[in-house]
Design an enzyme around this catalytic site. Structure first.
Site, short mmCIF file in Angstrom:
data_model
loop_
_atom_site.label_atom_id
_atom_site.label_comp_id
_atom_site.label_asym_id
_atom_site.label_seq_id
_atom_site.Cartn_x
_atom_site.Cartn_y
_atom_site.Cartn_z
N GLY A 106 0.83 -1.20 0.00
CA GLY A 106 0.00 0.00 0.00
C GLY A 106 0.86 1.25 0.00
O GLY A 106 1.99 1.23 -0.50
N SER A 107 0.33 2.31 0.58
CA SER A 107 1.01 3.60 0.49
C SER A 107 2.22 3.68 1.43
O SER A 107 2.28 2.99 2.46
CB SER A 107 0.03 4.71 0.85
OG SER A 107 -0.27 4.64 2.23
N GLY A 123 2.56 2.56 5.30
CA GLY A 123 3.66 1.61 5.48
C GLY A 123 4.65 2.08 6.53
O GLY A 123 5.16 1.28 7.32
N GLU A 166 5.72 -3.40 0.63
CA GLU A 166 5.69 -3.09 -0.81
C GLU A 166 4.95 -1.77 -0.93
O GLU A 166 3.72 -1.75 -1.02
CB GLU A 166 4.93 -4.17 -1.58
CG GLU A 166 5.47 -5.56 -1.45
CD GLU A 166 6.78 -5.78 -2.17
OE1 GLU A 166 7.25 -4.86 -2.88
OE2 GLU A 166 7.34 -6.86 -1.99
N CYS A 200 1.62 -0.30 -8.59
CA CYS A 200 2.83 0.21 -7.93
C CYS A 200 3.92 0.40 -8.97
O CYS A 200 4.79 1.24 -8.80
CB CYS A 200 3.33 -0.76 -6.89
SG CYS A 200 2.13 -1.13 -5.65
#
Ligand code: UN1
Length: 527
Positions: free
Chosen positions: A245-246, A250, A267, A301
């Site tokens: 995610g963001s 994160g 990630e 991403c």
């Protein structure tokens, strides 16, 4: 959009209902939290509701997962691999339906929806093979008659917190490896895409039940990040959290998990660039940039966000790229001819429009696109035209990831090292690519002084990585690795073992530590 009937048929085949419980311990489904409405970005239609997981559902799931781990870790790894292979077979059988559900729920094209399921099948096959190759090294001991080796043991409960953009594949990249490694999984999907999670969980449960395996090997909790998500992140019973995610979220997760000495696989954001040098095949470059920027409506991403172009070929390259943008077909992603569907929800459109306004305010020039699409062909307020913005590298917005189809084009002058410096000059480090037919430029890009990203490609785009090698990125992308190569090691605990098969006590590093000879005790007098 699918007719009501085919949606009904799809739901029936995938075990979905009008109202679905949001927690499963692998056998029993429940939900004691508030209702969550799921809408399709295709036309805003209400698809179904979820009765989300409440605290007691969570506790039930965690208890099942913890208990299952004690059993699952004893199952031989190749047998665990066989279970994952059978999950792959279920996915094969349901590829079309699952692909369609991905498309209906998050809006990527049906091609890409099915591609996502294919990626899940691929990782299941890969993990099955890997289950026979959980190698630990062995080396020679410095001591006589000693054996020195390492073993990889299962870690425990793995929490998988996945993103909306690959709503099923992110789970599978983690789950397939975690399961062969002897771990069990708790999955918290994104709130925008819970239906595909339920469908996948049900398929796996079917396989586990066939083998009489305990509930809890694979579990699911659906709920908001701030509620059930936070519980999961803070839970000391979960030694590993894998989050996609963001960067913003994160960073928070990394802190919380580190505080309790847990591990995380992160990630996070990408800000992926393609360099187009004067030695590039411009047609090939333009095609790849187009897919990278517009594919999944710019919501990967790995989406291409920046193109750094040698000024000598700038105009020629842009002409080719514009031609692709001009002919793009946007519309219902279930219709095969459409190349781009909607963004995930109206909020994502708002974020994109605000970003474009900021880019313009900072001096960027919107060359084309960037408009919301409305009217009969575009119901549901989620369709946009993809944008190209001409910028200078110093434009502040270029440093940020906007999860939308906005592509920055910029010029460079001088050698390839100039382009590489621009490419590396952002906080993120996921994916990168160069288009060139010059060997020296290509190898420079791939060298230690080249791209600083986790992924670096030559003559292909930034997105669409295969599962065979590790996937992940550096810097603010978080450093995590999933999928192939030795990413499986992240899901296991390493143990170094030394075994003495002599009768002598020998210390390492040549240290002598001899106990003094104890005097033999006098024999006690008799009588
Ligand atoms: C993501 O967007 O979170 O390389 C992952 C790709 C896909 C994975 C994307 N295989 O584009």
């Amino acid at each position: 959009m699918t007719t009501a009937l085919s949606l009904k048929a799809l739901f029936a085949q995938l075990g979905l209902k009008a109202i679905n419980p949001g927690a499963s311990d692998g056998v029993t489904w429940s939900g004691s939290g508030p209702l969550l409405a799921v809408r399709s970005p295709i036309d805003g239609q209400h698809l179904a509701s979820i009765r989300q997981a409440g605290p007691e559902d969570y506790e039930r799931v965690l208890a099942a997962a913890t208990a299952a781990f004690a059993v699952w870790r004893e199952v031989p790894a190749p047998k665990r691999g066989e279970i994952v292979r059978q999950l792959g077979d279920e996915l094969r059988k349901h590829k079309q339906q699952l692909g369609q559900l991905v498309t209906i729920e998050m809006g990527k094209t049906i091609q890409e929806g099915c591609g996502e399921v294919q990626e899940m099948i691929d990782i299941c096959d890969y993990a099955c093979g890997q289950s026979r190759m959980l190698y630990g090294v062995q080396t020679h001991s410095e001591r006589p008659a000693h054996r020195l080796f390492e073993q990889w043991h299962p870690l425990g409960v793995v929490g998988v917190v996945s993103a909306f953009n690959f709503p099923a594949a992110v789970w599978s990249w983690n789950l397939a490896l975690a399961l062969i490694c002897g771990d069990v999984c708790v999955w918290k999907p994104a709130s925008a895409t819970p239906l595909i999670a339920i469908a996948c969980q049900r398929l796996l449960e079917k396989v586990l039940a066939r083998h009489g395996l305990p509930a809890g090997v694979s579990t699911l909790v659906i709920g908001p990040g701030a509620g059930i998500g936070a519980r999961l992140i803070e839970d000391k019973r979960i030694p590993l959290i894998s989050y996609t995610g963001s960067t913003l979220t994160g960073r928070q997760i990394a802190k919380t998990v580190a505080e309790r000495m847990g591990r995380s696989i992160l990630e996070l954001g990408g800000n992926n660039a393609i360099i187009v040098t004067a030695q590039a095949d411009l047609a090939l470059a333009a095609r790849n940039v187009f897919f990278g920027a517009v594919g999944t409506a710019g919501q990967r991403c790995t989406s291409t966000r920046r193109v750094i172009i040698d000024e000598r070929v700038y105009a020629a390259f842009l002409r080719r790229l514009r031609a692709y943008y001009d002919q793009i077909i946007i519309g219902n992603p279930l219709e095969i001819e459409n190349q781009m569907g909607p963004l995930v929800n109206p909020a994502a459109v708002k974020v994109m429009m605000e970003a474009l306004a900021t880019i313009a305010a900072q001096g960027g020039k919107i060359l084309l696109g960037g408009k919301p699409l409305t009217g009969r062909k575009y119901p549901g307020r989620c369709y946009v035209t993809p944008a190209i913005a001409e910028v200078t590298p110093s434009l502040p917005m270029v440093q940020e990831e906007t999860f939308a189809p906005i592509l920055y084009v910029m010029k460079y002058r001088g050698g390839v090292h100039r382009a590489i410096a621009l490419q590396n000059d952002v906080p993120q480090g996921l994916s990168s690519a160069i288009f060139t037919n010059d060997l020296i430029e290509a190898e420079t890009f791939l060298s230690a002084r080249g791209s600083d990203c986790g992924i670096a490609n030559v003559n292909l785009g930034t997105s669409g990585a295969e599962i065979g090698l590790a996937f992940g990125g550096e810097k603010e992308t978080g450093g995590g690795r999933e999928s192939g190569s030795d990413a499986w090691k992240g899901y296991m605990r390493r143990q170094t073992n030394t075994l003495n098969w002599s009768r002598a006590a020998t210390l390492a590093q040549g240290i002598k530590f001899e106990p003094r000879q104890a005097k033999p005790k006098k024999a006690a007098k008799r009588g």
